[in-house]
Design an enzyme around this catalytic site. Sequence first.
Site, PDB file in Angstrom:
ATOM      1  N   CYS A  38      35.582 116.578  23.069  1.00  0.00           N
ATOM      2  CA  CYS A  38      35.266 118.005  23.135  1.00  0.00           C
ATOM      3  C   CYS A  38      35.637 118.646  24.467  1.00  0.00           C
ATOM      4  O   CYS A  38      35.415 119.845  24.661  1.00  0.00           O
ATOM      5  CB  CYS A  38      33.797 118.217  22.830  1.00  0.00           C
ATOM      6  SG  CYS A  38      33.311 117.493  21.251  1.00  0.00           S
ATOM      7  N   HIS A  42      28.400 124.727  27.513  1.00  0.00           N
ATOM      8  CA  HIS A  42      28.848 123.867  26.418  1.00  0.00           C
ATOM      9  C   HIS A  42      27.920 124.095  25.225  1.00  0.00           C
ATOM     10  O   HIS A  42      28.378 124.231  24.096  1.00  0.00           O
ATOM     11  CB  HIS A  42      28.833 122.408  26.868  1.00  0.00           C
ATOM     12  CG  HIS A  42      29.491 121.482  25.914  1.00  0.00           C
ATOM     13  ND1 HIS A  42      30.762 121.684  25.416  1.00  0.00           N
ATOM     14  CD2 HIS A  42      29.055 120.319  25.342  1.00  0.00           C
ATOM     15  CE1 HIS A  42      31.091 120.705  24.603  1.00  0.00           C
ATOM     16  NE2 HIS A  42      30.061 119.865  24.530  1.00  0.00           N
ATOM     17  N   GLU A  70      22.233 119.745  29.833  1.00  0.00           N
ATOM     18  CA  GLU A  70      23.036 120.792  30.468  1.00  0.00           C
ATOM     19  C   GLU A  70      22.150 121.750  31.256  1.00  0.00           C
ATOM     20  O   GLU A  70      22.500 122.172  32.361  1.00  0.00           O
ATOM     21  CB  GLU A  70      23.854 121.558  29.433  1.00  0.00           C
ATOM     22  CG  GLU A  70      24.810 122.563  30.071  1.00  0.00           C
ATOM     23  CD  GLU A  70      25.784 123.201  29.102  1.00  0.00           C
ATOM     24  OE1 GLU A  70      26.742 123.847  29.569  1.00  0.00           O
ATOM     25  OE2 GLU A  70      25.594 123.077  27.867  1.00  0.00           O
ATOM     26  N   LYS A  82      29.035 128.768  20.808  1.00  0.00           N
ATOM     27  CA  LYS A  82      28.887 127.896  19.640  1.00  0.00           C
ATOM     28  C   LYS A  82      27.787 128.373  18.707  1.00  0.00           C
ATOM     29  O   LYS A  82      27.758 127.978  17.535  1.00  0.00           O
ATOM     30  CB  LYS A  82      28.629 126.450  20.080  1.00  0.00           C
ATOM     31  CG  LYS A  82      29.807 125.802  20.785  1.00  0.00           C
ATOM     32  CD  LYS A  82      29.491 124.363  21.179  1.00  0.00           C
ATOM     33  CE  LYS A  82      30.644 123.714  21.941  1.00  0.00           C
ATOM     34  NZ  LYS A  82      30.818 124.292  23.292  1.00  0.00           N
ATOM     35  N   HIS A  89      30.950 124.397  16.682  1.00  0.00           N
ATOM     36  CA  HIS A  89      31.573 123.556  17.713  1.00  0.00           C
ATOM     37  C   HIS A  89      32.997 123.205  17.287  1.00  0.00           C
ATOM     38  O   HIS A  89      33.204 122.458  16.337  1.00  0.00           O
ATOM     39  CB  HIS A  89      30.733 122.292  17.888  1.00  0.00           C
ATOM     40  CG  HIS A  89      31.104 121.458  19.074  1.00  0.00           C
ATOM     41  ND1 HIS A  89      32.315 121.564  19.725  1.00  0.00           N
ATOM     42  CD2 HIS A  89      30.416 120.484  19.728  1.00  0.00           C
ATOM     43  CE1 HIS A  89      32.350 120.688  20.720  1.00  0.00           C
ATOM     44  NE2 HIS A  89      31.213 120.037  20.738  1.00  0.00           N
ATOM     45  N   PHE A 106      32.369 113.325  24.091  1.00  0.00           N
ATOM     46  CA  PHE A 106      32.034 111.921  23.854  1.00  0.00           C
ATOM     47  C   PHE A 106      32.892 111.042  24.761  1.00  0.00           C
ATOM     48  O   PHE A 106      34.079 111.309  24.965  1.00  0.00           O
ATOM     49  CB  PHE A 106      32.327 111.543  22.400  1.00  0.00           C
ATOM     50  CG  PHE A 106      31.292 111.987  21.404  1.00  0.00           C
ATOM     51  CD1 PHE A 106      30.199 112.745  21.773  1.00  0.00           C
ATOM     52  CD2 PHE A 106      31.415 111.636  20.067  1.00  0.00           C
ATOM     53  CE1 PHE A 106      29.243 113.142  20.842  1.00  0.00           C
ATOM     54  CE2 PHE A 106      30.469 112.024  19.123  1.00  0.00           C
ATOM     55  CZ  PHE A 106      29.386 112.782  19.509  1.00  0.00           C
TER      56      PHE A 106
END
Length: 414
Positions: A164, A304, A315, A336, A341, A400
Amino acid sequence: MRDRRVVVTGLGAITPIGNDIASFWEGLSTGKSGVGPVTKFDASRLTSQIAGEVKDFDISRYVDIKEARRMDVFTHYAIAAAEEAIQNSDVNSGQVDPTRVGVIVGVGIGGMTIHHIEHTKLIEQGPRRVSPFFIPMMIPDIAAGHVSIRHGYRGPNYASVSACASGAHALGLALMHIQRGDADVMIAGGTEGTITEMAFAGFCSAKTLSCRNDEPTRASRPFDKDRNGFVMGEGAGIVVLEELSHAKKRGAKILAEFSGIGFTGDAYHITAPHETGNGAVRAMQAAIQDAGVNLNEIDYINAHGTSTALNDKIETLAIKTVFGDQVNHVAISSNKSMSGHLLGATGSVEFVATILAIQNELIPPTINYETPDPDCDLDYVPNQAREKKIKTAISNSFGFGGHNACLCLKAFEE
């Protein structure tokens, strides 16, 4: 080489809330959700049955149908977004040396749609039925290749793949190529088109997707206490980056200055963020330092903000660690909440959104923020866009594998 300032001169986007910059911004600024029931396959066997799908997209507007059949959907989106950005910047006006123009398009997964189609042929009809175009349709770098071939750009050309964070890494790498003097112009961003049963099955098994199937538009709810997973989306965001004097010489319209990047690794876990947010902290600190600005100059953070339990909590912790007693003076929001996403495309689409926020002096909201979470207690611009003059902003992307990227943008000043 670091004296080579880099500016943004073109934007393009294909998203679940709009297939061009104008409609994308209208959706963002009004808090429109692009999430709905999955239509691309029968999702009835899955725990999550909702997605942020691109709607009413017609690849024949950009590519001959015969040629389009030899591409995966992630390449379609990249070509379309690049076309808009290139036209927007007028970079093909004949004033630019094509050997000094490069292309980097990040992709998190690549051709998963075509992989499913061709694997089904292999199982049901045998190996001779697999398309000879299967490999060049599937490989992640092919989107950058197609954009380069279509426009004759012969500078640095490749893909970045970091889950991502892929789109954000592509933009940062493009910045570095211009700063190094490898190119004067870079077409850069990210793309993704993985709304397939296999991708959903994998994420559902990992229990990362929201299962709020009866309320799709309310499913993506970053920082809200009742969040229960992210919503998968698709699309592309592509920008034209240009060395400042090059852009000014040809009379290009300058939309923002791309002033800093921070890339770090968690070295912690394959899917979970570091429990202290250490990697995210160092990425933000590096981007702010690289841009040469102070904490109190950051007006906006494009988070994010995935709507997962761990990301939003960590975050938030990371932002608090970076900003300290300045944290309550910075506005934060997550696109998002509206788009879902977009995986490998998310960093670049949110980079575009951040530029639009600077241009329009308006921060898009975090929609579906209804129930405060004690672990997420900052200013997330809930539910309504907010007018604000933005001089400097950062955009976060985490992937990830522990990949962290932070990009810093400024309103352009001479």
